[in-house]
Motif scaffolding. Structure first.
Motif, short mmCIF file in Angstrom:
data_model
loop_
_atom_site.label_atom_id
_atom_site.label_comp_id
_atom_site.label_asym_id
_atom_site.label_seq_id
_atom_site.Cartn_x
_atom_site.Cartn_y
_atom_site.Cartn_z
N GLN A 437 0.71 -1.15 -0.17
CA GLN A 437 0.08 -0.07 -0.13
C GLN A 437 0.83 1.30 -0.10
O GLN A 437 1.83 1.55 0.76
N PHE A 438 0.46 2.28 -0.92
CA PHE A 438 1.30 3.61 -0.88
C PHE A 438 0.47 4.38 0.03
O PHE A 438 -0.83 4.46 -0.04
N VAL A 439 1.04 5.01 0.90
CA VAL A 439 0.35 6.31 1.79
C VAL A 439 0.81 7.63 1.39
O VAL A 439 1.91 7.91 1.51
N PRO A 440 -0.01 8.47 0.96
CA PRO A 440 0.23 9.79 0.47
C PRO A 440 0.68 10.68 1.66
O PRO A 440 0.42 10.45 2.96
N MET A 441 1.29 11.85 1.49
CA MET A 441 1.77 12.82 2.49
C MET A 441 1.50 14.24 2.06
O MET A 441 1.75 14.47 0.54
N ILE A 442 0.93 15.06 2.76
CA ILE A 442 0.92 16.68 2.61
C ILE A 442 2.12 17.21 3.13
O ILE A 442 2.20 17.02 4.44
N ALA A 456 -4.21 13.43 -3.04
CA ALA A 456 -4.21 12.45 -1.81
C ALA A 456 -5.42 11.79 -1.29
O ALA A 456 -5.35 10.65 -0.96
N LYS A 457 -6.49 12.43 -1.61
CA LYS A 457 -7.87 11.69 -1.44
C LYS A 457 -7.79 10.08 -2.29
O LYS A 457 -8.50 9.40 -1.70
N ALA A 458 -7.53 10.39 -3.43
CA ALA A 458 -7.67 9.24 -4.23
C ALA A 458 -6.58 8.36 -3.98
O ALA A 458 -6.75 7.17 -4.57
N ALA A 459 -5.45 8.68 -3.42
CA ALA A 459 -4.60 7.64 -3.15
C ALA A 459 -4.96 6.39 -2.05
O ALA A 459 -4.08 5.48 -2.06
N GLY A 460 -5.69 6.89 -1.17
CA GLY A 460 -6.07 5.77 -0.17
C GLY A 460 -6.51 6.17 1.00
O GLY A 460 -6.74 7.45 1.17
N PRO A 461 -7.18 5.38 1.89
CA PRO A 461 -7.75 5.76 3.22
C PRO A 461 -6.83 6.66 4.33
O PRO A 461 -7.42 7.23 5.10
N TYR A 462 -5.48 6.64 4.14
CA TYR A 462 -4.55 7.23 5.18
C TYR A 462 -4.00 8.44 4.61
O TYR A 462 -3.79 8.53 3.34
N LEU A 463 -3.52 9.37 5.58
CA LEU A 463 -2.81 10.68 4.86
C LEU A 463 -1.78 10.93 5.96
O LEU A 463 -2.01 11.38 7.21
N LEU A 464 -0.75 11.00 5.57
CA LEU A 464 0.53 11.67 6.55
C LEU A 464 0.62 13.22 6.54
O LEU A 464 0.13 13.58 5.03
N THR A 465 1.03 13.94 7.24
CA THR A 465 0.88 15.28 7.21
C THR A 465 2.18 15.75 7.60
O THR A 465 3.12 15.14 7.57
N PHE A 466 2.26 17.14 7.49
CA PHE A 466 3.75 18.17 7.32
C PHE A 466 4.84 17.42 8.27
O PHE A 466 4.80 17.19 9.19
N ASN A 467 5.96 17.14 7.40
CA ASN A 467 7.02 16.65 7.67
C ASN A 467 8.00 17.41 8.58
O ASN A 467 8.55 18.36 8.10
N GLU A 468 8.11 16.94 9.76
CA GLU A 468 9.04 17.48 10.60
C GLU A 468 9.02 19.30 10.73
O GLU A 468 9.95 20.14 10.40
N PRO A 469 7.70 19.49 11.18
CA PRO A 469 7.32 21.04 11.04
C PRO A 469 8.12 21.72 12.08
O PRO A 469 8.31 23.13 11.97
N ASP A 470 9.00 21.11 12.99
CA ASP A 470 9.78 21.65 14.11
C ASP A 470 11.17 22.11 13.57
O ASP A 470 12.00 22.51 14.24
N LEU A 471 11.58 21.85 12.38
CA LEU A 471 12.83 21.90 11.74
C LEU A 471 12.54 23.14 10.67
O LEU A 471 11.59 23.03 9.76
N ALA A 472 13.60 23.83 10.49
CA ALA A 472 13.73 25.11 9.55
C ALA A 472 13.91 24.48 8.13
O ALA A 472 13.33 24.85 7.08
N GLU A 473 14.58 23.22 8.00
CA GLU A 473 14.84 22.70 6.85
C GLU A 473 13.82 21.71 6.30
O GLU A 473 13.85 21.35 5.15
N GLN A 474 12.93 21.56 7.03
CA GLN A 474 11.57 20.82 6.55
C GLN A 474 10.46 21.53 6.53
O GLN A 474 10.35 22.86 5.72
#
Length: 638
Positions: A437-442, A456-474
């Motif tokens: 299974q592929f899991v999408p990410m915003i 993202a909605k079309a990709a599947g039932p799960y959605l990962l969100t903002f990657n390492e929002p506590d880091l300036a480089e992410q």
């Protein structure tokens, strides 16, 4: 043993399927199939009708999925429907035997290629006493076969006693009595199996069996067991038995046969369908696990152009992507590779409308702080090649972080991961293997667009969100900024993971704590927590304990299921990175996988990452087929 439901979908998937997400429905059926197949196959002892009963069971599950009021009860509901279909089959078979007494042999002939005891021995590679137990099940009374099917799965960890009792319509105490009696029969049959295989063997036993055709029956079990009990030569075979529960504990589900569904595909296409949503609404639903009249598909009532269509069609060996309609089931023979390994967690995500659980302040674990971890962004064009097909996945929890490299699709197939993500809503250049299974990410604020959310909605039932929002480089955003954008993510209807912080997930007043407090205050849904963790201590025991302490502390604070979406051993010093040896990293993979499998609140985990380069020394594969020592450990991890 108390089962954990290793092969059964989590509640979030059930909710998404009930709401009409076709990808979730595909996954729901694919994840349910191995359990249904194992129950039916063992109960019917490999009869030629196993395919038909499995197919009718799944048709029934899909048809009545909307009637299931408690998504968390999906597993016992599924098992109850399966047992009802088995009993219906038994009733039809008995009726046919009475009507066609002259052709009894036709009805009673098993499929020689599907003797479930022998298939279990061969496909699971059973040896010694485990093999004896499988062979002994052939000697059980016919009335105990469906009990055997459920009890075997209880002992291997797939069901619990409550599921078993409910499926049989018994109290827990009555079920215990029946199981005890059946285990005594199996134990007696084990002595018979040993005596018959003993060398040089017993002359009296050879004389006694000279007129026997070799077919195990309850009558011959009793005769032979009486001889073994009274015979001095055969009596030695009654010693040194290991307990049955110890022998069966931890065994995986029996893998589906490679040709499963081929012979029955045409028949099911002719009659296995359901009414359209309009027709279903006009007809009061029937309780599929109830005690009413037996159910048989009515060919005249099938609308093959409607929402279910054909359940089984096409070639075996894969589950095809369903048509984008509310309840198209699975176009394919439903022969999937997701059949073994550890379960999705029994701690399922809450229903979509549920608010965040009350926050609890607890002492936090202190993982090593994480500096930025750069990720590659795939830019290659989508592949037009057929999906890569690899070995069966070994754990429904096990996943991997992926970015495109030469051979990525084949490496992903060979990794035995059951899911993956790539920090994007699509996976250009990477072909998703069958059963994975592929899991999408915003990924960041710039990804919150209508086009990305639709993808993202079309990709599947799960959605990962903002990657390492506590880091300036992410993702580099405040909790308040993430909360302002969150309603747009909720609107996708997906099962949502929290932003994946780089560190400090359990810290009071930390980034994640502020986000979860804000979500609670705004009544915003968060279905699971996503976390990253990198260990700077390369001692396996220390590293595993530190990771476990961190995950436990985060769960104790928020009481929400966890996905560990990046982890590995990696020490950040003086702005650089120091890696353990391949042997140390491999040892950590093995030990941490066992630990993660034992934590019910950890629903999924993803290793960082699939490619092995000079820069990313924790990687699993150098090419599509060349695994590192770490990769080989990951393949074997359960």
């Amino acid at each position: 043993m108390s089962g954990v439901g290793r092969g059964v979908p989590d509640t979030g998937m059930v909710i998404a399927a009930q709401r009409g997400n076709p990808h979730a429905l595909d996954d729901l059926v694919a994840d349910s199939l191995p359990l249904v197949y194992n129950i039916v196959g063992r109960a019917l002892r490999g009869h030629v009708d196993v395919d038909d009963v499995v197919q009718e069971t799944l048709v029934r599950v899909v048809r009545h999925l909307s009637d299931l009021r408690d998504p968390e009860a999906f597993r016992p509901w599924l098992v109850a429907i399966t047992i009802r279909q088995i009993r219906n089959w038994e009733q039809h078979r008995r009726t046919a035997l009475i009507r066609d007494a002259g052709v009894e042999a036709i009805h009673e002939v098993p499929d020689p290629a599907a003797d479930f005891a022998e298939v279990t021995i061969l496909r699971l590679g059973l040896t010694d006493q485990r093999r004896e137990v499988a062979e002994a099940t052939r000697w059980l009374d016919s009335d105990d076969q469906e009990l055997l099917a459920l009890w075997w799965l209880e002992e291997t960890g797939e069901l619990d006693r409550a599921d078993l009792a409910a499926a049989l319509g018994l109290s827990a105490s009555h079920a215990a009595v029946r199981i005890h009696r059946m285990k005594e029969q199996i134990q007696t049959a084990r002595t018979v199996v040993r005596a018959l295989r003993g060398r040089p063997g017993c002359n009296d036993l050879r004389v006694m069996t000279s007129g026997w055709n070799g077919t195990p029956t309850p009558l011959w079990r009793k005769r032979l067991a009486r001889h073994v009990r009274d015979c001095l030569v055969c009596g030695r075979y009654r010693e040194d038995f290991l307990p049955i529960d110890r022998l069966l504990a931890g065994l995986p589900l029996l893998p589906l046969p490679a040709s499963f569904g081929d012979q029955a595909a045409a028949a099911v296409a002719a009659h296995a369908g359901a009414a359209t949503p309009h027709a279903a609404a006009a007809t009061p639903p029937v309780d599929p696990a109830g005690s009413g009249a037996s159910w048989t598909p009515d060919p005249s009532a099938v609308d093959h152009s409607g929402w279910l269509g054909h359940l089984f069609a096409g070639s075996a060996g894969k589950v095809m992507v369903a048509a984008a309609t509310v309840a198209t089931l699975v176009t394919g023979a439903l022969v999937v590779t997701k059949v073994t390994g550890s379960p999705p967690s029994s701690a399922a995500p809450p229903a979509a409308e549920a608010s965040v659980a009350p926050l609890e302040v607890t002492p936090s674990a202190t993982p090593s702080p994480l500096p930025p971890t750069p990720k590659a962004t795939p830019t290659a064009k989508p592949s037009s090649k057929a999906p890569a097909v690899g070995p069966a996945v070994s754990s429904a929890k096990k996943g991997v972080a992926v970015w495109d490299f030469n051979g990525a699709s084949q490496a992903l197939a060979n990794s035995k991961a059951s899911w993956y993500y790539n920090w994007n809503t699509g996976h250009p250049g990477i072909t998703t293997p069958s059963g994975v299974q592929f899991v999408p990410m915003i990924r960041d604020p710039k990804s919150v667009t209508a086009a990305e959310l639709t993808r993202a909605k079309a990709a599947g039932p799960y959605l990962l969100t903002f990657n390492e929002p506590d880091l300036a480089e992410q993702a580099n955003m405040t909790p308040e900024a993430a909360l302002d954008l969150w309603p747009q993510l909720v609107a996708t209807g997906a099962t949502l993971g929290s932003p994946a912080v780089a560190w400090g997930g359990a810290d009071a007043g930390g980034w994640l704590d502020r986000f979860m407090s804000g979500a609670k205050a705004r009544n915003l849904r968060v279905d699971f927590i996503a976390l990253h963790w990198y260990g700077g201590d390369f001692n396996t025991t220390n590293a595993v304990n530190q990771l476990k302490q961190y995950l436990t502390a985060v769960y104790n604070r928020y009481k929400v299921p966890i996905w560990l979406t990046e982890f590995a051993l990696m020490n950040f010093v003086n702005g650089g990175q120091r890696f353990p040896s391949q042997e140390q990293q491999a040892a950590f993979v093995t030990a941490s996988a066992k630990m993660l499998a034992s934590l019910s609140f950890v629903q999924r985990y993803a290793w960082f990452g699939l490619p092995a380069t000079d820069k990313d020394q924790s990687g699993l594969f150098r090419t599509g087929t060349e695994a590192t020592a770490v990769g080989r450990a990951f393949q074997a991890a359960g």
